[in-house]
Motif scaffolding. Structure first.
Motif, PDB file in Angstrom:
ATOM      1  N   ASN A 169     -13.789 -22.731  11.879  1.00  0.00           N
ATOM      2  CA  ASN A 169     -12.636 -22.522  12.748  1.00  0.00           C
ATOM      3  C   ASN A 169     -11.368 -22.659  11.905  1.00  0.00           C
ATOM      4  N   GLY A 170     -10.582 -21.599  11.914  1.00  0.00           N
ATOM      5  CA  GLY A 170      -9.335 -21.654  11.179  1.00  0.00           C
ATOM      6  C   GLY A 170      -9.479 -21.440   9.695  1.00  0.00           C
ATOM      7  N   ALA A 171     -10.653 -21.084   9.262  1.00  0.00           N
ATOM      8  CA  ALA A 171     -10.850 -20.804   7.839  1.00  0.00           C
ATOM      9  C   ALA A 171     -11.774 -19.607   7.717  1.00  0.00           C
ATOM     10  N   LEU A 172     -11.636 -18.895   6.626  1.00  0.00           N
ATOM     11  CA  LEU A 172     -12.466 -17.709   6.437  1.00  0.00           C
ATOM     12  C   LEU A 172     -13.923 -18.118   6.231  1.00  0.00           C
TER      13      LEU A 172
ATOM     14  N   MET B 115      -4.267 -17.553   8.195  1.00  0.00           N
ATOM     15  CA  MET B 115      -4.275 -16.197   8.743  1.00  0.00           C
ATOM     16  C   MET B 115      -3.544 -15.230   7.837  1.00  0.00           C
ATOM     17  N   SER B 116      -2.459 -15.718   7.256  1.00  0.00           N
ATOM     18  CA  SER B 116      -1.680 -14.815   6.412  1.00  0.00           C
ATOM     19  C   SER B 116      -2.489 -14.401   5.188  1.00  0.00           C
ATOM     20  N   ARG B 117      -3.318 -15.322   4.691  1.00  0.00           N
ATOM     21  CA  ARG B 117      -4.123 -14.976   3.523  1.00  0.00           C
ATOM     22  C   ARG B 117      -5.155 -13.907   3.862  1.00  0.00           C
ATOM     23  N   SER B 118      -5.779 -14.039   5.036  1.00  0.00           N
ATOM     24  CA  SER B 118      -6.766 -13.035   5.413  1.00  0.00           C
ATOM     25  C   SER B 118      -6.107 -11.689   5.674  1.00  0.00           C
ATOM     26  N   LEU B 119      -4.913 -11.717   6.245  1.00  0.00           N
ATOM     27  CA  LEU B 119      -4.212 -10.451   6.447  1.00  0.00           C
ATOM     28  C   LEU B 119      -3.875  -9.796   5.116  1.00  0.00           C
ATOM     29  N   GLN B 120      -3.485 -10.615   4.166  1.00  0.00           N
ATOM     30  CA  GLN B 120      -3.198 -10.055   2.843  1.00  0.00           C
ATOM     31  C   GLN B 120      -4.447  -9.417   2.252  1.00  0.00           C
ATOM     32  N   LEU B 121      -5.569 -10.098   2.415  1.00  0.00           N
ATOM     33  CA  LEU B 121      -6.821  -9.553   1.898  1.00  0.00           C
ATOM     34  C   LEU B 121      -7.162  -8.236   2.587  1.00  0.00           C
ATOM     35  N   LEU B 122      -6.958  -8.203   3.899  1.00  0.00           N
ATOM     36  CA  LEU B 122      -7.243  -6.994   4.657  1.00  0.00           C
ATOM     37  C   LEU B 122      -6.366  -5.839   4.180  1.00  0.00           C
ATOM     38  N   VAL B 123      -5.086  -6.106   3.995  1.00  0.00           N
ATOM     39  CA  VAL B 123      -4.175  -5.053   3.540  1.00  0.00           C
ATOM     40  C   VAL B 123      -4.589  -4.545   2.168  1.00  0.00           C
ATOM     41  N   VAL B 124      -4.971  -5.461   1.292  1.00  0.00           N
ATOM     42  CA  VAL B 124      -5.394  -5.045  -0.051  1.00  0.00           C
ATOM     43  C   VAL B 124      -6.633  -4.164   0.033  1.00  0.00           C
ATOM     44  N   LEU B 125      -7.582  -4.555   0.873  1.00  0.00           N
ATOM     45  CA  LEU B 125      -8.805  -3.763   1.010  1.00  0.00           C
ATOM     46  C   LEU B 125      -8.507  -2.373   1.552  1.00  0.00           C
ATOM     47  N   LEU B 126      -7.659  -2.309   2.571  1.00  0.00           N
ATOM     48  CA  LEU B 126      -7.340  -1.005   3.152  1.00  0.00           C
ATOM     49  C   LEU B 126      -6.587  -0.134   2.155  1.00  0.00           C
ATOM     50  N   LEU B 127      -5.690  -0.739   1.419  1.00  0.00           N
ATOM     51  CA  LEU B 127      -4.958   0.040   0.422  1.00  0.00           C
ATOM     52  C   LEU B 127      -5.906   0.551  -0.654  1.00  0.00           C
ATOM     53  N   ALA B 128      -6.822  -0.317  -1.063  1.00  0.00           N
ATOM     54  CA  ALA B 128      -7.778   0.101  -2.089  1.00  0.00           C
ATOM     55  C   ALA B 128      -8.635   1.244  -1.580  1.00  0.00           C
ATOM     56  N   ALA B 129      -9.073   1.144  -0.336  1.00  0.00           N
ATOM     57  CA  ALA B 129      -9.897   2.208   0.223  1.00  0.00           C
ATOM     58  C   ALA B 129      -9.086   3.480   0.374  1.00  0.00           C
ATOM     59  N   GLY B 130      -7.832   3.357   0.727  1.00  0.00           N
ATOM     60  CA  GLY B 130      -6.991   4.530   0.893  1.00  0.00           C
ATOM     61  C   GLY B 130      -6.716   5.243  -0.404  1.00  0.00           C
ATOM     62  N   CYS B 131      -6.847   4.533  -1.501  1.00  0.00           N
ATOM     63  CA  CYS B 131      -6.594   5.154  -2.795  1.00  0.00           C
ATOM     64  C   CYS B 131      -7.836   5.827  -3.353  1.00  0.00           C
ATOM     65  N   VAL B 132      -8.951   5.700  -2.659  1.00  0.00           N
ATOM     66  CA  VAL B 132     -10.156   6.344  -3.152  1.00  0.00           C
ATOM     67  C   VAL B 132      -9.955   7.851  -3.119  1.00  0.00           C
ATOM     68  N   ARG B 133     -10.154   8.468  -4.249  1.00  0.00           N
ATOM     69  CA  ARG B 133      -9.972   9.923  -4.337  1.00  0.00           C
ATOM     70  C   ARG B 133     -11.288  10.621  -4.013  1.00  0.00           C
ATOM     71  N   GLY B 134     -11.423  11.804  -4.474  1.00  0.00           N
ATOM     72  CA  GLY B 134     -12.633  12.544  -4.175  1.00  0.00           C
ATOM     73  C   GLY B 134     -12.404  13.552  -3.073  1.00  0.00           C
ATOM     74  N   GLU B 135     -11.133  13.839  -2.784  1.00  0.00           N
ATOM     75  CA  GLU B 135     -10.829  14.855  -1.790  1.00  0.00           C
ATOM     76  C   GLU B 135     -11.186  16.217  -2.372  1.00  0.00           C
ATOM     77  N   ARG B 136     -12.246  16.767  -1.903  1.00  0.00           N
ATOM     78  CA  ARG B 136     -12.639  18.073  -2.395  1.00  0.00           C
ATOM     79  C   ARG B 136     -12.496  19.101  -1.288  1.00  0.00           C
ATOM     80  N   PHE B 137     -12.511  20.346  -1.682  1.00  0.00           N
ATOM     81  CA  PHE B 137     -12.383  21.401  -0.701  1.00  0.00           C
ATOM     82  C   PHE B 137     -13.570  21.355   0.255  1.00  0.00           C
ATOM     83  N   ARG B 138     -13.309  21.510   1.503  1.00  0.00           N
ATOM     84  CA  ARG B 138     -14.365  21.378   2.504  1.00  0.00           C
ATOM     85  C   ARG B 138     -14.177  22.469   3.544  1.00  0.00           C
ATOM     86  N   PRO B 139     -14.669  23.656   3.206  1.00  0.00           N
ATOM     87  CA  PRO B 139     -14.400  24.798   4.091  1.00  0.00           C
ATOM     88  C   PRO B 139     -14.999  24.654   5.479  1.00  0.00           C
TER      89      PRO B 139
END
Lengths: 217, 244
Positions: free
Chosen positions: A198-201, B1-25
């Motif tokens: 609770n309150g920790a990851l 909570m702020s630490r987990s949010l930071q981790l979440l943002v980092v993960l989403l940013l990392a995933a968003g930077c994944v390339r591999g956009e190829r043509f997909r007709p």
């Protein structure tokens, strides 16, 4: 043959119409018949992005080790605390590489202090949703996402309510049936004092299977 | 909570930077057709090149058929187009479900130029593209009047030279590498075309010839085949007239 003059564009007289012209090989050709008839075509899935089909996930989850709040921290405890869970989730891709889903999990927690021979169990139900972004690397799909929801836990017969949220990442392989590995962490906020994390990851690892519930489009 | 949010943002940013956009007709075609038809259940299939599109010029586009909600759409998608604009409607001719007549078409050349002749036949907006050759192409058509256009272009081929330049930094020094490449480019030359209307009679077989005397100078002729016991005779071409 009748001709249209290039400039006047009018009908010329019936010129060069040999009444009994011999057929030359150049005109001896069979008709070219071609129609793209959908009835004869097999639908093909999108070449990039997830198969657009609803999928069911069944996962077994472990929380190792659990440093249960308030019970273990101040004590020299060598009791192996852990949690085991089973998770069901429905996931639907909403764009090429994005998916959302709803999930429910039952978790059984074991914790306590060995010194005082106080081993205890708790159960928890959590329901929520998740969103993922995927990267396709050949047959392997990597994903990262976040989960969020509410929970109710029972400790010593007392019901505790709270919320959870956290990130997760993992990989999938497979087609209609597939295999999935996920690691992540969950932050729970339970209003009352709770022995559960609770309150920790709370880190977790899970493995499971998924199956597409409809034909991929 | 702020630490987990930071981790979440980092993960989403990392995933968003994944390339591999190829043509997909297929994805593009499905998206376009679903939007145009307002139909959420569009199926897509890549189909072989139509025999009505025997293109002498460079053409790496893919042909796709999309269908759903009772409609069928044909698209051509360029593998080098930008995402969202790579597919366009395919104007390639299709044989009618109940063809009523046959029109044989060929170009006749006083002299040949280039490495090939590109013949384009347009029937009410639908086009047949072929290598001009010694033989005609026989096209099944619907009865009734149709606007026709036949044009031909010589195809010229040349070697194009171009350079690419790349830079590589090692330590504080920048090394520049310039490479010379060549590629074969095909381009249409001065062509000639004619427009006319043709109203085929059911069951009839027609011959339409585009006689090219010189670049930019051509005439179109039409005759109707009349089968006889000994072969085929040519008769006047009813329903053949100038374009309106």
């Amino acid at each position: 043959m009748r001709a249209i003059a290039p400039l006047a564009l009018g009908l010329a007289a019936s010129l060069a119409t040999p009444a009994a012209a011999q057929v030359s090989d150049a005109w001896a050709v069979a008709p070219v018949v071609h129609r793209a008839d959908p009835d004869t075509l097999a639908p093909q899935p999108d070449e990039r992005g997830l198969d657009r089909a609803l999928r069911l996930h069944v996962r077994f989850e472990s929380h190792l080790p659990v440093e249960a709040n308030g019970i273990d921290r101040a004590e020299d405890d060598d009791l192996f605390d852990f949690g085991l869970g089973g998770r069901l989730a429905l996931e639907i891709p909403i764009a090429g590489l994005l998916s959302v889903g709803a999930e429910g999990e039952y978790t059984w927690w074991h914790y306590g202090t060995e010194i005082s021979d106080d081993e205890r169990n708790a159960t928890m139900l959590s329901f929520g949703g998740f969103a993922r972004i995927h990267a396709l690397l050949g047959a392997v799909r990597l994903f990262a996402g976040a989960h969020l929801g509410g929970l109710v836990a029972w400790e010593d017969g007392e019901a505790l309510r709270g919320f959870y949220a956290g990130p997760h990442a993992g990989m999938q392989v497979g087609g209609r049936w597939g295999y999935e590995l996920v690691v992540g962490a969950t932050l729970r906020t339970i209003r009352d004092q709770a022995a559960l994390p609770n309150g920790a990851l709370d880190p977790f690892a899970s493995m499971g299977f998924f199956v597409l519930l409809e034909d991929p489009r | 909570m702020s630490r987990s949010l930071q981790l979440l943002v980092v993960l989403l940013l990392a995933a968003g930077c994944v390339r591999g956009e190829r043509f997909r007709p297929r994805y593009e075609a499905r998206r376009i057709v679903e939007a145009q038809l307002g139909c959420p259940e569009v199926e897509v299939s890549v189909v072989p090149r139509s025999p009505y599109r025997d293109e002498p010029l460079d053409d790496r586009r893919l042909d796709l058929v999309a269908w759903g909600c009772g409609h069928v759409a044909r698209l051509r998608c360029s593998p080098f187009g930008t995402v969202g604009g790579a597919c366009e409607a395919d104007p390639t001719y299709e044989a009618p479900e109940r063809p009523a007549a046959i029109v044989k078409v060929r170009g006749r050349y006083a002299s040949l130029h280039g490495v090939a002749q590109r013949e384009r036949i347009v029937i009410d907006g639908a086009e047949v593209v072929r290598h001009g050759g010694a033989r005609a192409i026989a096209i099944p058509v619907s009865p009734g009047p149709a606007r026709w256009e036949i044009e031909t272009h010589p195809v010229h081929q040349r070697i194009e030279h171009y350079t690419t330049r790349s830079e590589r930094r090692i330590g504080d020094r920048v090394y520049t590498r310039t490479e010379l490449h060549e590629r074969v480019v095909r381009e249409p030359g001065v062509g000639c075309g004619q427009r006319f209307t043709l109203s085929p009679a059911p069951g009839a077989i027609y011959r339409v010839a585009l006689d090219v005397q010189a670049p930019g100078h051509c005439e179109v002729y039409c005759a109707r085949e009349v089968p006889t016991g000994a072969g085929v005779q040519l008769a006047a071409c009813e329903g053949f007239g100038p374009a309106p």
